[in-house]
Design a protein around this motif. Structure first.
Motif, PDB file in Angstrom:
ATOM      1  N   ASP A 214       0.818  -1.254   0.079  1.00 53.47           N
ATOM      2  CA  ASP A 214      -0.032   0.041   0.111  1.00 53.47           C
ATOM      3  C   ASP A 214       0.735   1.524  -0.232  1.00 53.47           C
ATOM      4  OD1 ASP A 214      -2.191  -1.453  -0.169  1.00 53.47           O
ATOM      5  OD2 ASP A 214      -3.028  -1.125   1.847  1.00 53.47           O
ATOM      6  N   ALA A 215       1.970   1.102   0.695  1.00 59.45           N
ATOM      7  CA  ALA A 215       2.663   2.514   0.703  1.00 59.45           C
ATOM      8  C   ALA A 215       3.478   2.553  -0.927  1.00 59.45           C
ATOM      9  CB  ALA A 215       4.122   2.150   1.378  1.00 59.45           C
ATOM     10  N   ASP A 216       4.029   1.409  -1.530  1.00 57.35           N
ATOM     11  CA  ASP A 216       3.944   1.489  -3.010  1.00 57.35           C
ATOM     12  C   ASP A 216       2.923   2.055  -4.017  1.00 57.35           C
ATOM     13  OD1 ASP A 216       6.642   0.683  -2.596  1.00 57.35           O
ATOM     14  OD2 ASP A 216       6.498  -1.169  -3.360  1.00 57.35           O
ATOM     15  N   THR A 217       1.871   1.690  -3.734  1.00 55.46           N
ATOM     16  CA  THR A 217       0.560   2.110  -4.428  1.00 55.46           C
ATOM     17  C   THR A 217       0.562   3.762  -3.902  1.00 55.46           C
ATOM     18  OG1 THR A 217      -0.421   0.086  -4.158  1.00 55.46           O
ATOM     19  CG2 THR A 217      -1.940   1.868  -4.763  1.00 55.46           C
ATOM     20  N   ALA A 218       0.602   3.965  -2.836  1.00 58.16           N
ATOM     21  CA  ALA A 218       0.334   5.464  -2.585  1.00 58.16           C
ATOM     22  C   ALA A 218       1.293   6.505  -3.330  1.00 58.16           C
ATOM     23  CB  ALA A 218       0.605   5.830  -1.046  1.00 58.16           C
ATOM     24  N   VAL A 219       2.357   5.869  -3.372  1.00 57.05           N
ATOM     25  CA  VAL A 219       3.579   6.799  -4.428  1.00 57.05           C
ATOM     26  C   VAL A 219       3.178   6.746  -5.595  1.00 57.05           C
ATOM     27  CG1 VAL A 219       5.975   7.024  -4.660  1.00 57.05           C
ATOM     28  CG2 VAL A 219       5.504   6.337  -2.322  1.00 57.05           C
ATOM     29  N   VAL A 276       9.972  -5.878   6.007  1.00 60.49           N
ATOM     30  CA  VAL A 276       9.970  -4.948   4.811  1.00 60.49           C
ATOM     31  C   VAL A 276      10.298  -6.052   3.492  1.00 60.49           C
ATOM     32  CG1 VAL A 276      10.760  -3.271   3.205  1.00 60.49           C
ATOM     33  CG2 VAL A 276      10.670  -2.821   5.562  1.00 60.49           C
ATOM     34  N   ILE A 277      11.008  -7.018   3.811  1.00 63.48           N
ATOM     35  CA  ILE A 277      11.388  -8.011   2.824  1.00 63.48           C
ATOM     36  C   ILE A 277      10.056  -8.849   2.545  1.00 63.48           C
ATOM     37  CG2 ILE A 277      12.706 -10.156   2.371  1.00 63.48           C
ATOM     38  CD1 ILE A 277      14.955  -8.848   3.745  1.00 63.48           C
ATOM     39  N   ALA A 278       9.410  -9.432   3.411  1.00 63.47           N
ATOM     40  CA  ALA A 278       8.186 -10.156   3.425  1.00 63.47           C
ATOM     41  C   ALA A 278       7.248  -9.346   2.715  1.00 63.47           C
ATOM     42  CB  ALA A 278       7.782 -10.520   4.596  1.00 63.47           C
ATOM     43  N   GLY A 279       7.244  -8.062   2.899  1.00 65.72           N
ATOM     44  CA  GLY A 279       6.050  -7.240   2.261  1.00 65.72           C
ATOM     45  C   GLY A 279       6.344  -7.082   0.585  1.00 65.72           C
ATOM     46  N   VAL A 280       7.636  -6.829   0.492  1.00 65.03           N
ATOM     47  CA  VAL A 280       8.171  -6.995  -0.982  1.00 65.03           C
ATOM     48  C   VAL A 280       8.159  -8.223  -1.586  1.00 65.03           C
ATOM     49  CG1 VAL A 280      10.118  -6.387  -2.497  1.00 65.03           C
ATOM     50  CG2 VAL A 280       9.779  -4.792  -0.614  1.00 65.03           C
ATOM     51  N   ARG A 281       8.359  -9.075  -1.200  1.00 60.60           N
ATOM     52  CA  ARG A 281       8.024 -10.468  -1.770  1.00 60.60           C
ATOM     53  C   ARG A 281       6.626 -10.772  -2.034  1.00 60.60           C
ATOM     54  NH1 ARG A 281      12.672 -12.184  -4.082  1.00 60.60           N
ATOM     55  NH2 ARG A 281      14.383 -12.147  -2.470  1.00 60.60           N
ATOM     56  N   GLU A 282       5.833 -10.429  -0.897  1.00 60.42           N
ATOM     57  CA  GLU A 282       4.257 -10.661  -1.476  1.00 60.42           C
ATOM     58  C   GLU A 282       3.876  -9.747  -2.302  1.00 60.42           C
ATOM     59  OE1 GLU A 282       0.179 -10.231   1.297  1.00 60.42           O
ATOM     60  OE2 GLU A 282       2.002  -9.672   1.991  1.00 60.42           O
ATOM     61  N   GLU A 283       4.298  -8.579  -2.496  1.00 62.22           N
ATOM     62  CA  GLU A 283       3.712  -7.632  -3.541  1.00 62.22           C
ATOM     63  C   GLU A 283       4.366  -8.071  -4.891  1.00 62.22           C
ATOM     64  OE1 GLU A 283       4.085  -2.821  -4.710  1.00 62.22           O
ATOM     65  OE2 GLU A 283       5.255  -3.723  -2.918  1.00 62.22           O
ATOM     66  N   ALA A 284       5.683  -8.626  -4.988  1.00 60.58           N
ATOM     67  CA  ALA A 284       5.993  -8.905  -6.189  1.00 60.58           C
ATOM     68  C   ALA A 284       5.522 -10.437  -6.738  1.00 60.58           C
ATOM     69  CB  ALA A 284       7.703  -9.412  -6.079  1.00 60.58           C
ATOM     70  N   GLY A 285       5.067 -11.250  -5.562  1.00 60.41           N
ATOM     71  CA  GLY A 285       4.381 -12.593  -5.989  1.00 60.41           C
ATOM     72  C   GLY A 285       5.302 -13.425  -6.777  1.00 60.41           C
ATOM     73  N   SER A 286       4.779 -13.952  -8.050  1.00 64.73           N
ATOM     74  CA  SER A 286       5.475 -14.690  -8.757  1.00 64.73           C
ATOM     75  C   SER A 286       6.326 -14.116  -9.798  1.00 64.73           C
ATOM     76  CB  SER A 286       4.655 -16.114  -9.486  1.00 64.73           C
ATOM     77  OG  SER A 286       3.834 -15.174 -10.374  1.00 64.73           O
ATOM     78  N   ARG A 287       6.353 -12.947  -9.841  1.00 65.00           N
ATOM     79  CA  ARG A 287       7.090 -12.197 -11.004  1.00 65.00           C
ATOM     80  C   ARG A 287       8.439 -12.022 -10.708  1.00 65.00           C
ATOM     81  NH1 ARG A 287       3.733  -6.672 -10.948  1.00 65.00           N
ATOM     82  NH2 ARG A 287       3.972  -7.165  -8.581  1.00 65.00           N
ATOM     83  N   SER A 288       9.471 -12.543 -11.488  1.00 65.61           N
ATOM     84  CA  SER A 288      10.830 -12.555 -11.320  1.00 65.61           C
ATOM     85  C   SER A 288      11.358 -10.975 -11.538  1.00 65.61           C
ATOM     86  CB  SER A 288      11.745 -13.313 -12.240  1.00 65.61           C
ATOM     87  OG  SER A 288      11.433 -12.786 -13.468  1.00 65.61           O
ATOM     88  N   THR A 289      12.662 -10.715 -10.881  1.00 65.69           N
ATOM     89  CA  THR A 289      13.267  -9.380 -11.031  1.00 65.69           C
ATOM     90  C   THR A 289      13.397  -8.902 -12.395  1.00 65.69           C
ATOM     91  OG1 THR A 289      15.594 -10.490 -10.872  1.00 65.69           O
ATOM     92  CG2 THR A 289      14.304  -9.329  -8.641  1.00 65.69           C
ATOM     93  N   THR A 290      13.736 -10.087 -13.362  1.00 68.97           N
ATOM     94  CA  THR A 290      13.662  -9.804 -14.807  1.00 68.97           C
ATOM     95  C   THR A 290      12.410  -9.241 -15.426  1.00 68.97           C
ATOM     96  OG1 THR A 290      15.459 -11.533 -14.925  1.00 68.97           O
ATOM     97  CG2 THR A 290      14.368 -10.724 -17.074  1.00 68.97           C
ATOM     98  N   GLU A 291      11.430 -10.008 -15.038  1.00 67.79           N
ATOM     99  CA  GLU A 291       9.862  -9.864 -15.302  1.00 67.79           C
ATOM    100  C   GLU A 291       9.556  -8.141 -15.083  1.00 67.79           C
ATOM    101  OE1 GLU A 291       7.760 -13.894 -15.606  1.00 67.79           O
ATOM    102  OE2 GLU A 291       8.032 -13.017 -13.799  1.00 67.79           O
ATOM    103  N   LEU A 292       9.903  -7.958 -13.942  1.00 67.15           N
ATOM    104  CA  LEU A 292       9.551  -6.682 -13.218  1.00 67.15           C
ATOM    105  C   LEU A 292      10.411  -5.614 -13.833  1.00 67.15           C
ATOM    106  CD1 LEU A 292       9.605  -7.628  -9.368  1.00 67.15           C
ATOM    107  CD2 LEU A 292       7.592  -6.774 -10.756  1.00 67.15           C
TER     108      LEU A 292
END
Length: 310
Positions: A214-219, A276-292
């Protein structure tokens, strides 16, 4: 001042160095890259191949070609006959000083040496140069340099005004948007602004006020959209309505400065780090860093195309 940069040496071919190399090639320059890491050349050429379609979309300069890249692990060979060195080595002052001492001895006095350093000051780095420290300067890009236009130019205590003007002309001719820092400050400007925002994000997450996503969404779906068009000062000028920035100061700076008093200064404990790491992993889901990264670059190309129109 009139010497044109046609041949560039890239020292260090990690993410930043490889991105610089791709941009320079797309602008029709000859590029010689050097790195002592195993498989550095293979990784560099793979990065450039991956970046090339985006650079084609942005528009290649006449003469642009990936074949104008050469690679050597030998530093003296790499910098022989170049007009500018773009250095992207590790952020360690002992490494930088030793490297710049060597470059100062190898290069003729009119060859520019620009560092991509994001945190070290040029005054510290160039202190090892006994011959021509005046041609050393910070030319700090924003990642990835082949797409993001910003370059921060920062001179050291011994950097000449001629060097500042030459590197500014070089980067501007590549289509970069440059800013000049009038004096050195740790982290330069853009990273300090980024750090200030993230500090408050981490504080809000640590206090349980908002989730990481939600912090990322806010920004990115709020002020971040506007920041892709105008900076905060111009946006606040608009926020003042017909009265402009003067009205904004009269009406809104009181409440805003009151918020300054309660902005957070979090300490990154092991527990907060994991949160924070857990939140980022949850937000990224199954998407790899290459895909992102591919998604980021696709959207960036669209934004850059719009910005080019206005």
């Amino acid at each position: 001042m009139s010497k044109q940069v046609k041949r560039v040496a890239i020292i260090g071919t990690g993410v930043i160095g490889a991105s610089w190399a791709a941009l320079f090639l797309a602008k029709g320059l000859d590029v010689v890259a050097t790195d002592i890491s195993p498989d550095a050349e293979v990784r560099l050429r793979a990065y450039i191949d991956q970046a090339w379609p985006a650079l084609e979309t942005l528009g290649l300069t006449t003469g642009a070609s990936r074949s104008r890249l050469t690679f050597t692990s030998d530093l003296p060979t790499a910098v022989s006959g170049v007009d500018l060195v773009q250095e992207n080595g590790p952020e360690r002052i002992d490494f930088k000083k030793a490297l710049y001492k060597q470059l100062d001895e190898l290069l003729p006095p009119d060859t520019l040496i620009a560092s991509s350093s994001s945190g070290l000051t040029m005054s510290e780095i160039q202190s090892a140069c006994e011959r021509h420290p005046e041609r050393c300067v910070i030319g700090h890009p924003f990642n990835p340099p082949h797409l993001i236009p910003l370059v921060e130019i920062v001179g050291g205590a011994k950097t000449s005004e001629e060097t500042i003007q030459r590197v500014n002309g070089f980067y501007t001719a590549l289509g970069k948007r440059t800013i000049r820092l009038n004096r050195e400050v740790p982290g330069h400007v853009a990273n300090r602004l980024q750090a200030a925002l993230w500090r408050e994000v981490v504080h809000l997450v640590s206090e349980g006020i908002v989730s990481v996503s939600d912090a990322d969404t806010a920004v990115c779906w709020g002020p971040g959209l506007r920041w892709g068009i105008m900076g905060p000062n111009m946006l606040f000028h608009l926020g003042g309505g017909q009265g402009g920035i003067e009205h904004f100061f009269d009406q809104f700076t009181g409440p805003m400065t009151a918020w300054w008093d309660v902005l957070g200064s979090p300490t990154i404990t092991p527990e907060l780090r994991e949160k924070v790491i857990a939140g980022v992993r949850e937000e990224a889901g199954s998407r790899s860093t290459t895909e992102l990264a591919a998604h980021r670059d696709e959207v960036l190309l669209g934004l850059l195309a719009l910005r080019a129109k206005g």
